[in-house]
Design a protein around this motif. Structure first.
Motif, PDB file in Angstrom:
ATOM      1  N   SER A  51     137.525  29.297 -10.295  1.00  0.00           N
ATOM      2  CA  SER A  51     137.598  29.590  -8.867  1.00  0.00           C
ATOM      3  C   SER A  51     138.200  30.960  -8.616  1.00  0.00           C
ATOM      4  O   SER A  51     139.080  31.415  -9.346  1.00  0.00           O
ATOM      5  CB  SER A  51     138.447  28.528  -8.172  1.00  0.00           C
ATOM      6  OG  SER A  51     138.610  28.842  -6.806  1.00  0.00           O
TER       7      SER A  51
ATOM      8  N   LYS B  57     132.952  23.409  -6.027  1.00  0.00           N
ATOM      9  CA  LYS B  57     133.870  22.285  -5.830  1.00  0.00           C
ATOM     10  C   LYS B  57     134.728  22.101  -7.081  1.00  0.00           C
ATOM     11  O   LYS B  57     134.256  22.231  -8.201  1.00  0.00           O
ATOM     12  CB  LYS B  57     133.105  21.007  -5.524  1.00  0.00           C
ATOM     13  CG  LYS B  57     132.376  21.088  -4.191  1.00  0.00           C
ATOM     14  CD  LYS B  57     131.788  19.758  -3.819  1.00  0.00           C
ATOM     15  CE  LYS B  57     131.192  19.849  -2.427  1.00  0.00           C
ATOM     16  NZ  LYS B  57     131.417  18.620  -1.694  1.00  0.00           N
ATOM     17  N   LYS B  58     135.978  21.780  -6.860  1.00  0.00           N
ATOM     18  CA  LYS B  58     136.952  21.645  -7.938  1.00  0.00           C
ATOM     19  C   LYS B  58     136.620  20.468  -8.846  1.00  0.00           C
ATOM     20  O   LYS B  58     136.419  19.354  -8.382  1.00  0.00           O
ATOM     21  CB  LYS B  58     138.345  21.460  -7.328  1.00  0.00           C
ATOM     22  CG  LYS B  58     139.474  21.387  -8.311  1.00  0.00           C
ATOM     23  CD  LYS B  58     140.772  21.370  -7.543  1.00  0.00           C
ATOM     24  CE  LYS B  58     141.972  21.226  -8.427  1.00  0.00           C
ATOM     25  NZ  LYS B  58     143.206  21.327  -7.646  1.00  0.00           N
TER      26      LYS B  58
ATOM     27  N   CYS C 229     136.236  17.967  -3.747  1.00  0.00           N
ATOM     28  CA  CYS C 229     136.182  17.456  -5.121  1.00  0.00           C
ATOM     29  C   CYS C 229     134.754  17.422  -5.642  1.00  0.00           C
ATOM     30  O   CYS C 229     133.873  16.831  -5.027  1.00  0.00           O
ATOM     31  CB  CYS C 229     136.779  16.055  -5.176  1.00  0.00           C
ATOM     32  SG  CYS C 229     136.870  15.383  -6.846  1.00  0.00           S
TER      33      CYS C 229
ATOM     34  N   PHE D   5     142.638  17.539  -5.618  1.00  0.00           N
ATOM     35  CA  PHE D   5     141.246  17.968  -5.732  1.00  0.00           C
ATOM     36  C   PHE D   5     140.606  18.342  -4.398  1.00  0.00           C
ATOM     37  O   PHE D   5     139.403  18.524  -4.316  1.00  0.00           O
ATOM     38  CB  PHE D   5     140.418  16.892  -6.443  1.00  0.00           C
ATOM     39  CG  PHE D   5     140.492  16.998  -7.945  1.00  0.00           C
ATOM     40  CD1 PHE D   5     139.442  17.525  -8.671  1.00  0.00           C
ATOM     41  CD2 PHE D   5     141.628  16.601  -8.626  1.00  0.00           C
ATOM     42  CE1 PHE D   5     139.506  17.646 -10.042  1.00  0.00           C
ATOM     43  CE2 PHE D   5     141.707  16.705  -9.999  1.00  0.00           C
ATOM     44  CZ  PHE D   5     140.648  17.231 -10.710  1.00  0.00           C
TER      45      PHE D   5
ATOM     46  N   THR E 189     135.693  25.041 -11.308  1.00  0.00           N
ATOM     47  CA  THR E 189     134.827  24.478 -10.279  1.00  0.00           C
ATOM     48  C   THR E 189     133.399  24.351 -10.808  1.00  0.00           C
ATOM     49  O   THR E 189     133.030  24.960 -11.809  1.00  0.00           O
ATOM     50  CB  THR E 189     134.817  25.351  -9.006  1.00  0.00           C
ATOM     51  OG1 THR E 189     134.326  26.651  -9.339  1.00  0.00           O
ATOM     52  CG2 THR E 189     136.199  25.474  -8.395  1.00  0.00           C
TER      53      THR E 189
ATOM     54  N   HIS F 146     141.177  21.169  -2.683  1.00  0.00           N
ATOM     55  CA  HIS F 146     140.942  22.614  -2.655  1.00  0.00           C
ATOM     56  C   HIS F 146     141.103  23.171  -4.059  1.00  0.00           C
ATOM     57  O   HIS F 146     141.850  22.631  -4.863  1.00  0.00           O
ATOM     58  CB  HIS F 146     141.956  23.325  -1.752  1.00  0.00           C
ATOM     59  CG  HIS F 146     141.931  22.851  -0.338  1.00  0.00           C
ATOM     60  ND1 HIS F 146     142.737  21.835   0.120  1.00  0.00           N
ATOM     61  CD2 HIS F 146     141.186  23.247   0.713  1.00  0.00           C
ATOM     62  CE1 HIS F 146     142.494  21.630   1.395  1.00  0.00           C
ATOM     63  NE2 HIS F 146     141.552  22.460   1.782  1.00  0.00           N
ATOM     64  N   SER F 147     140.417  24.253  -4.345  1.00  0.00           N
ATOM     65  CA  SER F 147     140.601  24.908  -5.643  1.00  0.00           C
ATOM     66  C   SER F 147     141.416  26.180  -5.456  1.00  0.00           C
ATOM     67  O   SER F 147     141.404  26.785  -4.387  1.00  0.00           O
ATOM     68  CB  SER F 147     139.258  25.217  -6.299  1.00  0.00           C
ATOM     69  OG  SER F 147     138.500  26.074  -5.488  1.00  0.00           O
ATOM     70  N   ARG F 148     142.106  26.550  -6.509  1.00  0.00           N
ATOM     71  CA  ARG F 148     142.899  27.773  -6.514  1.00  0.00           C
ATOM     72  C   ARG F 148     142.329  28.705  -7.579  1.00  0.00           C
ATOM     73  O   ARG F 148     141.453  28.334  -8.351  1.00  0.00           O
ATOM     74  CB  ARG F 148     144.365  27.451  -6.826  1.00  0.00           C
ATOM     75  CG  ARG F 148     145.006  26.481  -5.855  1.00  0.00           C
ATOM     76  CD  ARG F 148     145.998  27.052  -4.883  1.00  0.00           C
ATOM     77  NE  ARG F 148     146.796  28.169  -5.274  1.00  0.00           N
ATOM     78  CZ  ARG F 148     148.099  28.143  -5.498  1.00  0.00           C
ATOM     79  NH1 ARG F 148     148.764  27.019  -5.435  1.00  0.00           N
ATOM     80  NH2 ARG F 148     148.742  29.240  -5.793  1.00  0.00           N
TER      81      ARG F 148
ATOM     82  N   GLU G 184     141.637  27.421 -11.302  1.00  0.00           N
ATOM     83  CA  GLU G 184     141.055  26.111 -11.551  1.00  0.00           C
ATOM     84  C   GLU G 184     139.547  26.195 -11.748  1.00  0.00           C
ATOM     85  O   GLU G 184     138.906  27.130 -11.299  1.00  0.00           O
ATOM     86  CB  GLU G 184     141.421  25.166 -10.405  1.00  0.00           C
ATOM     87  CG  GLU G 184     142.925  24.928 -10.403  1.00  0.00           C
ATOM     88  CD  GLU G 184     143.423  24.144  -9.234  1.00  0.00           C
ATOM     89  OE1 GLU G 184     144.214  23.228  -9.473  1.00  0.00           O
ATOM     90  OE2 GLU G 184     143.062  24.449  -8.087  1.00  0.00           O
TER      91      GLU G 184
ATOM     92  N   GLY H 164     141.840  20.077 -12.352  1.00  0.00           N
ATOM     93  CA  GLY H 164     143.127  20.486 -11.810  1.00  0.00           C
ATOM     94  C   GLY H 164     144.148  20.569 -12.925  1.00  0.00           C
ATOM     95  O   GLY H 164     144.046  19.873 -13.936  1.00  0.00           O
TER      96      GLY H 164
END
Length: 181
Positions: free
Chosen positions: A89, A114-115, A160, A101, A110, A103-105, A108, A118
């Protein structure tokens, strides 16, 4: 996991986010992790991992976020070598997100935005423990009724993702050992 389980970081006040009475009555297991981070809903197909390292490890960057990014890059390399192509991400995030799950940082993994992975950590005086979860199927809808705030549930469902190609924990472990060796 062969039953509904959620894990949560050691600093999270779980009763702010989940209806604990309903969770217990419904047979949902709640497990506190030794690492930080938000709550993670686990599916039977998830791959869960732990990584422990000395803080003096010359390969591990200083700081948690650089360490997370380093581990995510290694995990992505392992997936790539197994023919599963994921992204890291580029979402810059700040603050704490109680539902992992959703939000992604920037550190992380994806899939299609989408994540799917984690990472949480706990740093000690001489070592760091990083734990992670990789989703291989969508979140089970049974959890919806346990969330006190529907916005948290909706954020989880919208944020997610899951790895649609099956990779066994043994395959992934073997690749990670080769990459980290």
């Amino acid at each position: 996991f062969n039953q509904p389980v959620t894990t949560y970081g050691y600093t999270l006040t779980l009763e702010k986010y989940l209806d604990l009475e309903n969770a217990g009555a419904s047979g949902f297991e709640l497990v506190k992790r030794p690492t930080g981070g938000g709550l993670v809903i686990h599916q039977p197909s998830d791959v869960i991992f732990s990584f422990i390292s000395s803080l003096k490890n010359p390969h591990l960057p200083e700081g948690l976020v650089p360490g997370f990014l380093w581990l995510a890059q290694k995990m992505k390399e392992a997936f790539d070598s197994l023919g599963v192509h994921l992204e890291i991400s580029n979402q810059q995030g700040e603050g704490f997100d109680p539902v992992c799950f959703s939000h992604s940082r920037e550190f992380e993994i994806t899939h299609q935005g989408k994540k799917v992975m984690g990472i949480a950590a706990r740093r000690g005086k001489n070592a760091v423990l990083m734990q992670g979860s990789i989703a291989f199927e969508p979140v089970n809808q049974k959890w919806e009724g346990l969330f006190k705030n529907k916005e948290d549930w909706n954020a989880l469902i919208n944020g997610c993702g899951f790895v649609s190609q099956k990779v066994s924990a043994d395959q992934l472990s073997e690749k990670m050992i080769q990459i980290l060796d």
